[in-house]
Design an enzyme around this catalytic site. Structure first.
Site, PDB file in Angstrom:
ATOM      1  N   GLY A  30       0.797  -1.220   0.000  1.00 61.12           N
ATOM      2  CA  GLY A  30       0.000   0.000   0.000  1.00 61.12           C
ATOM      3  C   GLY A  30       0.828   1.268   0.000  1.00 61.12           C
ATOM      4  O   GLY A  30       0.749   2.054   0.939  1.00 61.12           O
ATOM      5  N   GLY A  34       0.423   9.955  -0.096  1.00 58.26           N
ATOM      6  CA  GLY A  34      -0.538  10.518   0.851  1.00 58.26           C
ATOM      7  C   GLY A  34      -1.078   9.527   1.850  1.00 58.26           C
ATOM      8  O   GLY A  34      -1.935   9.858   2.670  1.00 58.26           O
ATOM      9  N   GLY A  37       1.532   3.958   4.207  1.00 59.86           N
ATOM     10  CA  GLY A  37       2.595   3.139   3.645  1.00 59.86           C
ATOM     11  C   GLY A  37       3.670   4.000   3.006  1.00 59.86           C
ATOM     12  O   GLY A  37       4.870   3.774   3.198  1.00 59.86           O
ATOM     13  N   SER A 164      -6.602  -1.677  13.648  1.00 60.82           N
ATOM     14  CA  SER A 164      -7.384  -0.468  13.906  1.00 60.82           C
ATOM     15  C   SER A 164      -8.165  -0.639  15.194  1.00 60.82           C
ATOM     16  O   SER A 164      -8.452  -1.762  15.621  1.00 60.82           O
ATOM     17  CB  SER A 164      -8.363  -0.241  12.743  1.00 60.82           C
ATOM     18  OG  SER A 164      -9.378   0.688  13.088  1.00 60.82           O
ATOM     19  N   TYR A 191     -15.390  -4.449   8.266  1.00 59.72           N
ATOM     20  CA  TYR A 191     -14.095  -3.832   8.575  1.00 59.72           C
ATOM     21  C   TYR A 191     -13.584  -4.315   9.931  1.00 59.72           C
ATOM     22  O   TYR A 191     -12.411  -4.680  10.071  1.00 59.72           O
ATOM     23  CB  TYR A 191     -14.247  -2.313   8.577  1.00 59.72           C
ATOM     24  CG  TYR A 191     -12.950  -1.566   8.826  1.00 59.72           C
ATOM     25  CD1 TYR A 191     -11.910  -1.609   7.897  1.00 59.72           C
ATOM     26  CD2 TYR A 191     -12.772  -0.799   9.970  1.00 59.72           C
ATOM     27  CE1 TYR A 191     -10.730  -0.914   8.115  1.00 59.72           C
ATOM     28  CE2 TYR A 191     -11.598  -0.097  10.192  1.00 59.72           C
ATOM     29  CZ  TYR A 191     -10.570  -0.160   9.258  1.00 59.72           C
ATOM     30  OH  TYR A 191      -9.406   0.528   9.476  1.00 59.72           O
TER      31      TYR A 191
END
Length: 330
Positions: A30, A34, A37, A164, A191
């Protein structure tokens, strides 16, 4: 209280642990400009790693990141490996490219960073839940396939799978991981399951590899404004409702209260939680696997037991093998 906090910058850690960066090979998925990664790769470049292997969808998209790395340190060798993470065929091909590359004699650190969040219900090319497929199963296959080169790095190698706080939404849906039950799909349930999987994968990797000096961690970067929010932004007016519901499940407060309590971090602040488990040699002396604000934590309010349970980790490994159709003798 840990030595670091939400204001710690990734670059400061790179300089602090410079000897753990110099002449080492890092693989990062990734590398989109911006994103975390890219920020991590550019930061690592400051202390002369031998090689940065960037694994992403297209070299054209990653080129600004490659240019930024060369701008920081033109001596760093950068390799780009193309992969489509929603296709296990593509993931296996990328892994083989890495294994066949004679210049890549070892991989000291793997940072599994690429992710999607809160997508509408979709399936990967292999018929897997889209978020579980990209966020966990693709990295499960990639990492396990390239393990010979990780082991070649010897003791001190690290595998970092970015998770996360969203893991607190739900554990693994072992009976229906692909949300085939009608009406069961929720954007943040998918997610949350995937982010729980990232942590459980690290738990099981540690069980299987720690005796060989290879350690795995699962950090949360916190809330950072990146392209990860693409699907959330596409929800339009529905976004606030879904974010509120997710925030109450994850934090026990509304999304507005969550944002007030935990303001958005900069890319540098977010990258610190990825960089510390990648390069701090003393981290193995501390307890824990989940990293928040660049500190290891075992606080049950922060890291759910369903994400650290060794039996569930072993169960997820077996489920993952079943879903990808391949056994891994690790």
């Amino acid at each position: 209280m840990g030595a670091y906090d939400r204001n710690t910058n990734g670059l400061d850690l790179v300089h602090k642990f410079a000897e753990q960066v110099k002449n080492r090979n890092f693989l990062i998925t990734g590398p989109t400009p911006g994103g975390l990664g890219a920020e991590t790769a550019i930061s690592l470049a400051a202390e002369s790693p031998a090689m940065l292997i960037l694994v992403g969808r297209s070299q054209a998209k990653a080129q600004p990141t490659i240019d930024a790395i060369k701008g920081v340190n033109p001596t760093v060798k950068v390799k780009f490996v193309e992969v489509e993470l929603s296709s296990l065929k593509s993931v296996r091909a990328a892994a083989q490219t890495i294994l066949d590359d004679k210049e890549v004699s070892k991989i000291d650190v793997v940072i599994n960073n690429a992710a999607v969040m809160a997508s509408p219900q979709m399936q990967t090319e292999d018929g897997l839940d889209y978020q579980l497929g990209i966020n966990h199963l693709s990295h499960f296959v990639l990492t396990n396939k390239i393990l010979p080169k990780i082991l070649a790095a010897g003791p001190g190698a690290r595998i970092v799978s970015v998770s996360s706080s969203g893991h607190r939404y739900t554990g693994i849906r072992f009976r229906d991981p692909n949300f085939k039950e009608p009406g069961s799909y929720k954007e943040f349930a998918s997610y949350g399951q995937a982010k729980t999987a990232n942590i459980l994968y690290a738990v099981e990797l540690n069980k299987r590899l720690a005796s060989r000096g290879v350690h795995a961690y699962a950090p949360t970067p916190g809330s950072v404004a990146t392209n990860l929010q693409t699907y959330v932004r596409a929800l339009g007016a529905k976004a606030t409702e879904l974010l509120d519901e997710a925030a109450y499940k994850v934090n026990g407060i509304s999304i507005a209260e969550t944002r007030a309590r935990d303001p958005t971090k900069t890319l540098q602040q977010g990258s610190a939680s990825l960089i510390r488990p990648a390069i701090d040699p003393d981290l193995v002396k501390e307890e824990g696997i989940f990293i928040d604000d660049a500190n290891l934590t075992t606080d049950p309010e922060v890291i759910k037991s369903w994400a650290t349970n060794p039996e569930l980790a072993e169960k997820l490994w077996s489920l993952s093998e079943e879903l990808v159709g391949e056994k891994f003798d690790v």
